[in-house]
Design a protein around this motif. Structure first.
Motif, PDB file in Angstrom:
ATOM      1  N   GLU A  74       0.834  -1.208   0.000  1.00  0.00           N
ATOM      2  CA  GLU A  74       0.000   0.000   0.000  1.00  0.00           C
ATOM      3  C   GLU A  74       0.869   1.258   0.000  1.00  0.00           C
ATOM      4  OE1 GLU A  74      -2.927  -0.189   3.120  1.00  0.00           O
ATOM      5  OE2 GLU A  74      -3.577  -2.183   2.482  1.00  0.00           O
ATOM      6  N   GLU A  75       1.964   1.228   0.762  1.00  0.00           N
ATOM      7  CA  GLU A  75       2.889   2.365   0.781  1.00  0.00           C
ATOM      8  C   GLU A  75       3.549   2.558  -0.588  1.00  0.00           C
ATOM      9  OE1 GLU A  75       3.847   4.652   3.340  1.00  0.00           O
ATOM     10  OE2 GLU A  75       1.906   3.914   4.073  1.00  0.00           O
ATOM     11  N   ALA A  76       3.894   1.455  -1.231  1.00  0.00           N
ATOM     12  CA  ALA A  76       4.499   1.539  -2.566  1.00  0.00           C
ATOM     13  C   ALA A  76       3.498   2.113  -3.575  1.00  0.00           C
ATOM     14  CB  ALA A  76       4.989   0.163  -3.012  1.00  0.00           C
ATOM     15  N   TYR A  77       2.231   1.706  -3.459  1.00  0.00           N
ATOM     16  CA  TYR A  77       1.202   2.268  -4.344  1.00  0.00           C
ATOM     17  C   TYR A  77       1.018   3.763  -4.083  1.00  0.00           C
ATOM     18  CZ  TYR A  77      -0.427  -2.312  -6.033  1.00  0.00           C
ATOM     19  OH  TYR A  77      -0.521  -3.541  -6.631  1.00  0.00           O
ATOM     20  N   ALA A  78       1.091   4.174  -2.820  1.00  0.00           N
ATOM     21  CA  ALA A  78       0.981   5.601  -2.489  1.00  0.00           C
ATOM     22  C   ALA A  78       2.164   6.365  -3.082  1.00  0.00           C
ATOM     23  CB  ALA A  78       0.912   5.789  -0.979  1.00  0.00           C
ATOM     24  N   GLU A  79       3.336   5.757  -3.031  1.00  0.00           N
ATOM     25  CA  GLU A  79       4.515   6.384  -3.629  1.00  0.00           C
ATOM     26  C   GLU A  79       4.341   6.501  -5.142  1.00  0.00           C
ATOM     27  OE1 GLU A  79       9.367   5.736  -3.862  1.00  0.00           O
ATOM     28  OE2 GLU A  79       8.187   4.483  -2.496  1.00  0.00           O
ATOM     29  N   TRP A  80       3.789   5.460  -5.765  1.00  0.00           N
ATOM     30  CA  TRP A  80       3.520   5.488  -7.203  1.00  0.00           C
ATOM     31  C   TRP A  80       2.571   6.640  -7.531  1.00  0.00           C
ATOM     32  CZ3 TRP A  80       1.024   0.727 -10.135  1.00  0.00           C
ATOM     33  CH2 TRP A  80       0.894   1.030 -11.486  1.00  0.00           C
ATOM     34  N   HIS A 107      12.348   2.197 -10.780  1.00  0.00           N
ATOM     35  CA  HIS A 107      12.853   1.459  -9.619  1.00  0.00           C
ATOM     36  C   HIS A 107      11.700   0.910  -8.780  1.00  0.00           C
ATOM     37  CE1 HIS A 107      17.026   2.423 -10.305  1.00  0.00           C
ATOM     38  NE2 HIS A 107      16.762   3.711 -10.347  1.00  0.00           N
ATOM     39  N   LEU A 108      10.667   1.695  -8.650  1.00  0.00           N
ATOM     40  CA  LEU A 108       9.516   1.302  -7.836  1.00  0.00           C
ATOM     41  C   LEU A 108       8.768   0.129  -8.455  1.00  0.00           C
ATOM     42  CD1 LEU A 108       7.825   1.992  -5.332  1.00  0.00           C
ATOM     43  CD2 LEU A 108       6.562   3.630  -6.748  1.00  0.00           C
ATOM     44  N   GLN A 109       8.745   0.054  -9.761  1.00  0.00           N
ATOM     45  CA  GLN A 109       8.005  -1.001 -10.456  1.00  0.00           C
ATOM     46  C   GLN A 109       8.475  -2.395 -10.027  1.00  0.00           C
ATOM     47  OE1 GLN A 109       8.539  -1.058 -14.730  1.00  0.00           O
ATOM     48  NE2 GLN A 109       6.516  -1.946 -15.020  1.00  0.00           N
ATOM     49  N   GLU A 110       9.771  -2.581  -9.934  1.00  0.00           N
ATOM     50  CA  GLU A 110      10.298  -3.886  -9.523  1.00  0.00           C
ATOM     51  C   GLU A 110       9.892  -4.208  -8.080  1.00  0.00           C
ATOM     52  OE1 GLU A 110      14.606  -5.998  -8.811  1.00  0.00           O
ATOM     53  OE2 GLU A 110      14.450  -4.520 -10.418  1.00  0.00           O
ATOM     54  N   ARG A 111       9.959  -3.218  -7.219  1.00  0.00           N
ATOM     55  CA  ARG A 111       9.565  -3.412  -5.819  1.00  0.00           C
ATOM     56  C   ARG A 111       8.090  -3.777  -5.710  1.00  0.00           C
ATOM     57  NH1 ARG A 111       9.194   1.405  -2.203  1.00  0.00           N
ATOM     58  NH2 ARG A 111       8.084   0.573  -0.431  1.00  0.00           N
ATOM     59  N   ILE A 112       7.246  -3.093  -6.486  1.00  0.00           N
ATOM     60  CA  ILE A 112       5.806  -3.373  -6.460  1.00  0.00           C
ATOM     61  C   ILE A 112       5.539  -4.791  -6.970  1.00  0.00           C
ATOM     62  CG2 ILE A 112       3.610  -2.805  -7.587  1.00  0.00           C
ATOM     63  CD1 ILE A 112       4.337   0.150  -7.198  1.00  0.00           C
ATOM     64  N   THR A 113       6.231  -5.194  -8.011  1.00  0.00           N
ATOM     65  CA  THR A 113       6.057  -6.558  -8.533  1.00  0.00           C
ATOM     66  C   THR A 113       6.393  -7.588  -7.460  1.00  0.00           C
ATOM     67  OG1 THR A 113       6.518  -5.847 -10.794  1.00  0.00           O
ATOM     68  CG2 THR A 113       6.813  -8.182 -10.319  1.00  0.00           C
ATOM     69  N   ASP A 114       7.521  -7.398  -6.799  1.00  0.00           N
ATOM     70  CA  ASP A 114       7.934  -8.332  -5.745  1.00  0.00           C
ATOM     71  C   ASP A 114       6.933  -8.350  -4.585  1.00  0.00           C
ATOM     72  OD1 ASP A 114      10.178  -8.904  -7.257  1.00  0.00           O
ATOM     73  OD2 ASP A 114      11.529  -7.644  -6.051  1.00  0.00           O
ATOM     74  N   LEU A 115       6.512  -7.173  -4.153  1.00  0.00           N
ATOM     75  CA  LEU A 115       5.555  -7.088  -3.043  1.00  0.00           C
ATOM     76  C   LEU A 115       4.207  -7.701  -3.417  1.00  0.00           C
ATOM     77  CD1 LEU A 115       6.359  -3.507  -1.701  1.00  0.00           C
ATOM     78  CD2 LEU A 115       6.690  -5.665  -0.466  1.00  0.00           C
ATOM     79  N   THR A 116       3.763  -7.478  -4.645  1.00  0.00           N
ATOM     80  CA  THR A 116       2.487  -8.033  -5.098  1.00  0.00           C
ATOM     81  C   THR A 116       2.533  -9.555  -5.055  1.00  0.00           C
ATOM     82  OG1 THR A 116       2.051  -6.113  -6.498  1.00  0.00           O
ATOM     83  CG2 THR A 116       0.833  -8.121  -7.007  1.00  0.00           C
ATOM     84  N   GLN A 117       3.615 -10.117  -5.538  1.00  0.00           N
ATOM     85  CA  GLN A 117       3.759 -11.575  -5.503  1.00  0.00           C
ATOM     86  C   GLN A 117       3.767 -12.088  -4.063  1.00  0.00           C
ATOM     87  OE1 GLN A 117       7.310 -12.195  -7.831  1.00  0.00           O
ATOM     88  NE2 GLN A 117       6.202 -12.056  -9.769  1.00  0.00           N
ATOM     89  N   ALA A 118       4.438 -11.380  -3.169  1.00  0.00           N
ATOM     90  CA  ALA A 118       4.492 -11.794  -1.764  1.00  0.00           C
ATOM     91  C   ALA A 118       3.116 -11.720  -1.114  1.00  0.00           C
ATOM     92  CB  ALA A 118       5.488 -10.922  -1.002  1.00  0.00           C
ATOM     93  N   VAL A 119       2.373 -10.651  -1.401  1.00  0.00           N
ATOM     94  CA  VAL A 119       1.026 -10.498  -0.832  1.00  0.00           C
ATOM     95  C   VAL A 119       0.112 -11.604  -1.344  1.00  0.00           C
ATOM     96  CG1 VAL A 119      -1.042  -9.037  -0.870  1.00  0.00           C
ATOM     97  CG2 VAL A 119       1.174  -8.038  -0.336  1.00  0.00           C
TER      98      VAL A 119
END
Length: 106
Positions: A8-14, A42-54
């Protein structure tokens, strides 16, 4: 930290970066646009990883969570599309462009 909260924080940053990106386009601040786009990359890769983890944490029995994620992503994609439209317009009619008698671009 909770992975869902991190996402959610990463989406807010996006969202913040997409809004800054739009402002940079509107003001034709190309250096700021480049900064935003680099950060988004840079954020895109982090969001992809977090989405998979969630998704792994929630398991296949969480359609409500998946729907919520899709809704957020849909809104963010709309912001990016708006920015692309602004950027297309900025390239078509650069600031300071001299218009003809009928207001047409040369």
């Amino acid at each position: 930290m909770n992975t869902g909260y991190e996402l959610e924080e990463a989406y807010a940053e996006w969202r913040g970066l997409a809004e800054s990106e739009g402002e940079a386009i509107r003001t034709q601040n190309w250096s700021q646009l480049a900064v935003c786009q680099k950060a988004l990359g840079h954020l895109q890769e982090r969001i992809t990883d977090l989405t998979q983890a969630v998704r792994a944490e929630a398991g296949p029995e969480s359609p409500a969570r998946e729907l919520a994620l899709r809704s957020i992503v849909g809104e963010l994609i709309q912001l990016e599309r708006r920015n692309q439209t602004l950027l297309d317009g900025a390239y078509r009619f650069p600031q300071g462009c001299v218009h003809g008698v009928n207001g047409e671009a040369p």
